[in-house]
Write an enzyme that holds these catalytic residues in place. Structure first.
Site, short mmCIF file in Angstrom:
data_model
loop_
_atom_site.label_atom_id
_atom_site.label_comp_id
_atom_site.label_asym_id
_atom_site.label_seq_id
_atom_site.Cartn_x
_atom_site.Cartn_y
_atom_site.Cartn_z
N ARG A 213 4.19 10.10 20.65
CA ARG A 213 3.70 9.05 21.53
C ARG A 213 3.34 7.78 20.74
NH1 ARG A 213 -0.75 10.72 25.85
NH2 ARG A 213 -0.55 8.54 26.50
N LYS A 214 3.55 7.82 19.43
CA LYS A 214 3.20 6.66 18.60
C LYS A 214 4.42 5.76 18.41
CE LYS A 214 -0.88 8.57 18.01
NZ LYS A 214 -0.80 9.83 18.75
#
Ligand SMILES: Cc1ncc(COP(=O)(O)O)c(C=O)c1O
Length: 351
Positions: A178-179
């Site tokens: 999710r980064k």
């Protein structure tokens, strides 16, 4: 379209493809899957981007936090200040290092640590401040103590003109999918401090210092395979951040007339856009309604005092407010205009 028939809109979608496949093939063909040349290459690129003298790659953001805290060399029972609203790893690593995480409330408007509420006691030794969801925290307002940045979601963000990841004694990054930059799982500690860098390098590799092991360590290394993916991504960081900034602006344009608090950074800062987290009333109902329409929304993150491990630390109104109102919308570079419309319309029907 009937909601049941609509395609799912994913919460996250890592921006990986041909280039990453090519470098993975190269690493596999080299026969050197870990502890080869790809680790220092990735670390050099990361240090360049974070404008620090050192970057040490480790196996996750949690591992980065754990080693940065251990590298402080504190005594059992010493206290480290941690925001009451954050991903639990921020506090867990402090507790698991034999130290006491002392929760401090967040400002519900920024969802970051509220510097006005930090009290320094006789055993306070350090502050672990989070740039939550990529929004730079107001670090310069904190008391003068050793500072570790939890920059898990802040790669590419800037406080004033300065790069998040370079603002304290050390900073911890995450490369979870999710980064903005992902290696699948991965993390790093960035620092200008030689002592911290050396300690983290030893601790991630069992405690080895040359042929000796002066104190015990762990295996928190990041494999060459993953570092190669990371280097490819880091070289595109500006493009990745520009794409995420565009998606954030596209949401803001669609949501501006709704009764929803939109995420932003302080004037003069650059938001890292790890996630697009709005605040709404009746968050749980809204979340359930979006999911029922195939939209993968999520809560923001956790109010630690509401979890068993930290329930003895009292009541934190800012953290509870943020926990009850924060809603993460689907956020990645593949979102199309029509998907953004669908999310905005679904949200509009609930508010
Ligand atoms: C603020 C914060 N700190 C730490 C972490 C832990 O990172 P990782 O999942 O790479 O262990 C995360 C992960 O989401 C995070 O958001």
């Amino acid at each position: 379209m009937v909601p049941e028939e609509a395609a799912r809109i994913r919460l996250a979608w890592p921006d990986v493809g041909r280039e990453e496949l090519d470098v993975i093939a190269e690493v596999i063909e080299s026969g050197m899957l870990t502890m080869g040349v790809r680790v220092p290459e990735f670390e050099a690129e990361l240090a360049r981007v974070c404008e620090t003298r050192h970057a040490v790659a480790v196996s996750s953001g949690t591992a980065a936090l754990h080693l940065a805290v251990l590298a402080l060399g504190l005594e059992p029972g010493d206290e480290v200040i941690v925001p009451a609203y954050t991903f639990p790893a921020t506090a867990n690593v402090v507790a698991l290092s034999g130290l006491k995480p002392v929760l401090v409330d967040v400002d519900p408007a920024t969802m970051n640590l509220d510097p006005a509420q930090v009290e320094v006691g006789p055993r306070t030794r350090a502050i672990l401040a989070v740039h939550l969801f990529g929004r730079p925290a107001r670090l310069e307002e904190l008391p003068d103590l050793p500072l570790i940045e939890d920059a898990a979601g802040a790669l590419g963000a800037r406080r004033g003109g300065r790069v998040c990841g370079s603002l304290g004694l050390a900073a911890c990054l995450s490369f979870h999918p999710r980064k903005i930059v992902t290696t699948g799982e991965g993390g790093a500690v960035t620092t200008d401090d030689d002592r911290v860098a050396d300690a983290v390098r030893e601790l991630r590799h069992h405690g080895w210092r040359g042929d000796d092991m002066p104190s015990p360590g762990l295996n928190y290394r990041l494999a060459d395979l993953l570092c190669a993916i990371g280097t490819t991504q880091l070289r595109r960081l500006d493009t990745l951040l520009a794409a995420r900034t565009r998606i954030a602006a596209a949401y803001a344009e669609r949501l501006r007339d709704l009764p929803v608090v939109l995420p932003e950074a302080d004037e003069g800062d650059v938001h890292g856009w790890q996630a697009y987290v709005v605040q709404v009333d009746r968050r749980d109902d809204v979340l359930a309604a979006l999911r029922a329409e195939g939209i993968e929304a999520q809560i923001g993150t956790y109010a630690l005092p509401l979890l068993g491990a930290y329930s003895d630390q009292g009541f934190f109104s800012g953290a509870e407010y943020a926990y009850e109102h924060a809603l993460a919308l689907p956020f990645h570079t593949r979102l199309t205009e029509s998907e953004l419309d669908r999310v905005a319309e679904a949200l509009g029907r609930q508010l």
